[in-house]
Scaffold this active site. Structure first.
Site, PDB file in Angstrom:
ATOM      1  N   LYS A  80      30.455  36.864  34.790  1.00  0.00           N
ATOM      2  CA  LYS A  80      30.931  35.745  33.312  1.00  0.00           C
ATOM      3  C   LYS A  80      31.139  34.348  32.738  1.00  0.00           C
ATOM      4  CE  LYS A  80      34.814  39.898  33.654  1.00  0.00           C
ATOM      5  NZ  LYS A  80      36.057  39.809  34.027  1.00  0.00           N
ATOM      6  N   GLN A 124      41.171  37.074  36.164  1.00  0.00           N
ATOM      7  CA  GLN A 124      40.406  38.679  36.634  1.00  0.00           C
ATOM      8  C   GLN A 124      41.561  39.001  37.313  1.00  0.00           C
ATOM      9  OE1 GLN A 124      37.866  39.254  35.863  1.00  0.00           O
ATOM     10  NE2 GLN A 124      38.220  41.014  37.335  1.00  0.00           N
ATOM     11  N   ASP A 147      41.087  39.208  26.534  1.00  0.00           N
ATOM     12  CA  ASP A 147      41.342  40.928  26.906  1.00  0.00           C
ATOM     13  C   ASP A 147      41.894  41.421  26.230  1.00  0.00           C
ATOM     14  OD1 ASP A 147      39.471  41.650  28.677  1.00  0.00           O
ATOM     15  OD2 ASP A 147      40.917  40.398  30.516  1.00  0.00           O
TER      16      ASP A 147
END
Lengths: 321, 321
Positions: A80, A124, A147
């Site tokens: 990422k 994460q 997200d």
């Protein structure tokens, strides 16, 4: 002339080739190249980032928070951050020790919430056992929830006439692959296999919003094959290696395989290989379109995260300038 | 004896009756009596309200807000207030003029939000054109959103592992009718016809949480009949009078008809009668269970509102005492 034709080996070869390709194209699914689609979306994002930077002197910022030293998490986070760098998105790297307290992690999230240079916050998962994941995720400001997992976002995704600020990345990737492959959704029978909060459920809500007739199949479904056989579009997100057989696929259907399952393979150096939820070899002979594993949905998911970050940044930067 | 049997007319009559009833019970669906189920739930609620009052000296309170003079709205609001009175729930009656400003209505909602005797707030829809309904509904405190329409509530309803504070009344009524009729949901094929925010969508989410395999059929669905024919459970909420024919129903299925459509009927004094989305006469010969219209889901919806109010009150009263 008829009885003694001049041999035309070149034409006949060309004809045979043409026929062969024709039969192949009838028999075999178009394999959707997720890597190539992701690459082209990434270059679109890079262009937009440059435009923002030139017009406003600002770039999108993504905070990627990792707790502890899990190897898989570190590899995802690395991907990422690297992708951010490639596209001109500023990456804020927050690396916290395994033992960090829930309170301290929340403090970090709050600081990122108020940092005007951060437009997206990604924590994460999984987090260490002593930290309540759900609690942490709801602490992320809605405007930075790239997200798209906040229940308020999911509620707006579900409801007619409402729109969430961010679409969850993997379902968004699935629909993007369909639309860029020219597969229309409206009025089609779509079957989603799996009902996770991260993929199956939001994917089914997205398909419904796009006017598909949606069925959600899951571990309690008694005859998944007969339902899947009616589907014009299949999104497989069950986490069961090769559970969906070729004979379950309606000829010509579009099959998006989200599954990424490691299965033993002694012929490989690593000792394993990745397979999807769909039996690719069988299904690719029946389907109209199919995504491979790896190289299908996978490369698209991080790209959608970057796209969400860009969208979040545009909302803020264009509003304040 | 064999050649000259004694006639036994009584036995033969009894046998014929038995056979007749048997055939009827095989052929005809059990008609779910929503009025009777609602009545028995209301008496359960009344018992709980008395228990709360005796133990804590407090009763549940429901604020019913109505703006303007629409006849239908006034009749619905009247029903709700009357039902409160019957069960010992305190009703707070807020009647505002048609011209009330959005700001003043919001002020009223905020006052109800902080009133400790009010455990549920219902704003009767539709509101006059100059007021933004969505804005008003999101002003209602989540803890008092007894209609369950807040997007955060819907998001939690959609997500695995999360639970909304309140379930929307009509979908909750549908599931209550199924469970009190002994119809199990887990593993069954359920089809919801219609995808409104108020009924179809939340009903499908509830059925999914109850482990049904759920399909949502709507106006863009190309062949609704072939999908409905596979359903063990049908929830019809399309608002289309008698659109679902008897031949669309799987023999033995449970059919919950939410539709309440007025159709012209010159033989009635009123000039109209109410019919559901299902052709009751045809479907009742095929289904295993069916709700009539009127007298099915209708009487249950207000009852679920009262149940939500009780649940909201119990959460607050039992926590604070």
């Amino acid at each position: 002339m008829l009885h003694n034709p001049v041999p035309r080996p070149h034409l006949s070869l060309a004809l045979r080739l043409l026929l062969h390709n024709l039969i192949q194209s009838i028999k075999m699914a178009t394999v959707i190249d997720g890597k190539a689609v992701a690459q082209s979306i990434r270059s679109e994002i890079a262009t937009e980032v440059r435009a923002l930077s030139e017009k406003y002197g600002k770039v999108p910022g993504l905070a990627v928070v990792i707790v502890g030293n899990r190897k898989d998490s570190q590899s995802y986070v690395g991907m990422k951050r690297k992708a951010c760098a490639e596209l001109g998105i500023k990456s804020f790297d927050i690396d916290l020790p395994e033992q960090v307290s829930e309170a301290d992690l929340i403090k970090e999230v709050h600081q990122l919430n108020v940092n005007p240079d951060v437009h997206g916050i990604l924590v994460q998962l999984p987090l260490p056992k002593h930290i309540n994941e759900e609690k942490i995720l709801t602490e992320i400001s809605l405007e930075k929830d790239v997200d798209g997992f906040h229940p308020l976002n999911i509620g707006k995704l579900a409801m007619k006439g409402r729109d969430p600020l961010f679409l969850p990345c993997t379902p968004k990737a699935c629909l993007e692959l369909l639309s860029r492959s020219g597969v229309s959704i409206r009025g089609k029978n779509a079957v989603v296999v799996g009902r996770s909060n991260i993929v199956g459920l939001p994917a089914s809500l997205l398909l419904l919003k796009a006017d598909a007739t949606v069925t959600i199949v899951h571990s309690r479904t008694s005859q998944p094959e007969s339902i899947i056989r009616e589907a014009d579009i299949v999104i497989a997100a069950a986490g069961q290696p090769a559970m969906i057989k070729g004979s379950w696929i309606k000829p010509g259907a579009a099959v998006i395989d989200v599954g990424t399952n490691a299965v033993d393979d002694p012929t490989r150096k690593s000792g394993y290989r990745l397979v999807g939820d769909v039996d690719f070899e069988e299904a690719s002979k029946v389907a109209g379109w199919i995504t491979p594993v790896p190289g299908g949905v996978g490369p698209m998911t991080v790209t959608m995260l970057l796209k969400n970050t860009l969208e979040g940044a545009k909302r803020v930067i264009e509003k304040n300038n």
